[in-house]
Write a protein that holds these residues in place. Structure first.
Motif, PDB file in Angstrom:
ATOM      1  N   GLU A   1      53.306  67.981  34.739  1.00 41.23           N
ATOM      2  CA  GLU A   1      52.927  67.064  35.988  1.00 41.23           C
ATOM      3  C   GLU A   1      53.404  65.548  35.686  1.00 41.23           C
ATOM      4  O   GLU A   1      53.234  65.109  36.275  1.00 41.23           O
ATOM      5  CB  GLU A   1      51.184  66.935  36.296  1.00 41.23           C
ATOM      6  CG  GLU A   1      50.186  68.530  35.441  1.00 41.23           C
ATOM      7  CD  GLU A   1      48.965  68.272  35.663  1.00 41.23           C
ATOM      8  OE1 GLU A   1      48.803  66.937  35.084  1.00 41.23           O
ATOM      9  OE2 GLU A   1      48.592  68.923  35.810  1.00 41.23           O
TER      10      GLU A   1
ATOM     11  N   GLU B   1      57.006  66.145  37.144  1.00 38.38           N
ATOM     12  CA  GLU B   1      57.128  67.443  38.746  1.00 38.38           C
ATOM     13  C   GLU B   1      57.223  66.646  39.302  1.00 38.38           C
ATOM     14  O   GLU B   1      58.661  67.061  40.461  1.00 38.38           O
ATOM     15  CB  GLU B   1      55.543  67.494  38.732  1.00 38.38           C
ATOM     16  CG  GLU B   1      54.832  68.370  39.811  1.00 38.38           C
ATOM     17  CD  GLU B   1      53.855  69.330  39.826  1.00 38.38           C
ATOM     18  OE1 GLU B   1      53.893  69.974  40.590  1.00 38.38           O
ATOM     19  OE2 GLU B   1      52.744  69.304  39.287  1.00 38.38           O
ATOM     20  N   ASP B   2      57.078  65.331  40.023  1.00 41.92           N
ATOM     21  CA  ASP B   2      56.934  64.658  41.445  1.00 41.92           C
ATOM     22  C   ASP B   2      58.632  63.851  41.351  1.00 41.92           C
ATOM     23  O   ASP B   2      59.314  64.361  42.877  1.00 41.92           O
ATOM     24  CB  ASP B   2      56.416  63.257  41.503  1.00 41.92           C
ATOM     25  CG  ASP B   2      55.126  63.368  42.040  1.00 41.92           C
ATOM     26  OD1 ASP B   2      54.743  65.222  42.534  1.00 41.92           O
ATOM     27  OD2 ASP B   2      53.739  63.100  42.000  1.00 41.92           O
TER      28      ASP B   2
ATOM     29  N   MET C   1      61.031  67.074  42.666  1.00 41.32           N
ATOM     30  CA  MET C   1      60.326  67.784  43.849  1.00 41.32           C
ATOM     31  C   MET C   1      61.597  67.912  44.896  1.00 41.32           C
ATOM     32  O   MET C   1      61.980  69.173  45.649  1.00 41.32           O
ATOM     33  CB  MET C   1      59.198  67.472  43.819  1.00 41.32           C
ATOM     34  CG  MET C   1      58.862  68.365  45.194  1.00 41.32           C
ATOM     35  SD  MET C   1      58.111  69.787  44.340  1.00 41.32           S
ATOM     36  CE  MET C   1      56.897  69.823  43.554  1.00 41.32           C
TER      37      MET C   1
ATOM     38  N   GLU D   1      62.598  70.810  47.583  1.00 40.98           N
ATOM     39  CA  GLU D   1      61.775  70.874  49.216  1.00 40.98           C
ATOM     40  C   GLU D   1      63.801  69.869  50.191  1.00 40.98           C
ATOM     41  O   GLU D   1      63.252  70.450  51.390  1.00 40.98           O
ATOM     42  CB  GLU D   1      61.376  68.820  49.234  1.00 40.98           C
ATOM     43  CG  GLU D   1      59.698  69.446  47.975  1.00 40.98           C
ATOM     44  CD  GLU D   1      58.898  68.193  48.393  1.00 40.98           C
ATOM     45  OE1 GLU D   1      57.877  68.707  47.976  1.00 40.98           O
ATOM     46  OE2 GLU D   1      59.549  67.013  48.501  1.00 40.98           O
TER      47      GLU D   1
END
Length: 203
Positions: A97, A100-101, A104, A108
């Motif tokens: 976590e 994760e960002d 990402m 995407e």
């Protein structure tokens, strides 16, 4: 000393060990694409053991196609599938976590070329590790490289025989320790300690 490596998809731990211990890095940009190598795949630790995540690419009728010219096959939603696999593998890890960002964008963005994707995975992971990512690029292919540590064989997992110190893995109690997976395995399990780990390994 300078280190010569292939840009690969979320590279193996061995590749990042080489990067972390190098004075400078040169990326091989002029090789011919080879199937069934880490150029378009990575290995992770899934609930069922080792798992291969493969990126579909478009193959030309030409026998020899430069890796830098390889385009991604957009008919498959591989990004969604890969992220789901990473979630299943690492959601319960200590640092998934946390990173994760930052990772990402890989899942995407729309990429045309495999090389652009691979370079971005290396850049994003390096940033997560706190490892500077500056490099030179080759402009001609040489089978034998001189005046550098040639670790291009790391792109072919079967030729990479590196063995590293064990660390705690999510499913280690179930399947035992799995050596030299994608750098993501180390990052999600060791977090801020990962860079020290890389610097202390032997190639």
């Amino acid at each position: 000393m300078n280190t010569l490596i292939h840009p690969t998809y979320f590279p193996s731990i061995s590749t990042f060990v080489a990067m972390a211990q190098s004075e400078s890095i040169t990326l091989e940009m002029d090789d011919n694409f080879q199937k069934q190598t880490n150029r378009n795949r990575m290995y992770i630790y899934s609930p069922n053991g080792i798992q291969l995540l493969n990126i579909p690419v478009k193959h030309s009728k030409n026998i020899h196609q430069k890796t830098r010219d390889i385009k991604l096959e957009t008919a498959f939603d591989w990004q969604k599938q890969h992220f789901k696999s990473l979630e299943a593998a690492y959601r319960s890890s200590p640092f998934f976590e946390y990173f994760e960002d930052a990772l990402m964008p890989v899942f995407e963005k729309n990429y045309t070329f495999l090389m652009d994707l691979n370079l971005e995975t290396m850049q994003l992971v390096s940033k997560c590790l706190g490892l500077p990512f500056s490099y030179k690029e080759t402009h001609e292919y040489f089978k034998e490289a001189t005046d550098c540590n040639d670790f291009r064989h790391f792109a072919n997992g079967k030729k990479d025989l590196s063995k590293f110190t064990e660390y705690t893995q999510v499913f280690g109690d179930k399947h035992g320790y799995l050596n030299n997976l994608s750098i993501l395995d180390l990052l999600f399990n060791e977090g801020r300690y990962a860079l020290d780990y890389l610097k202390n390994q032997q190639l």
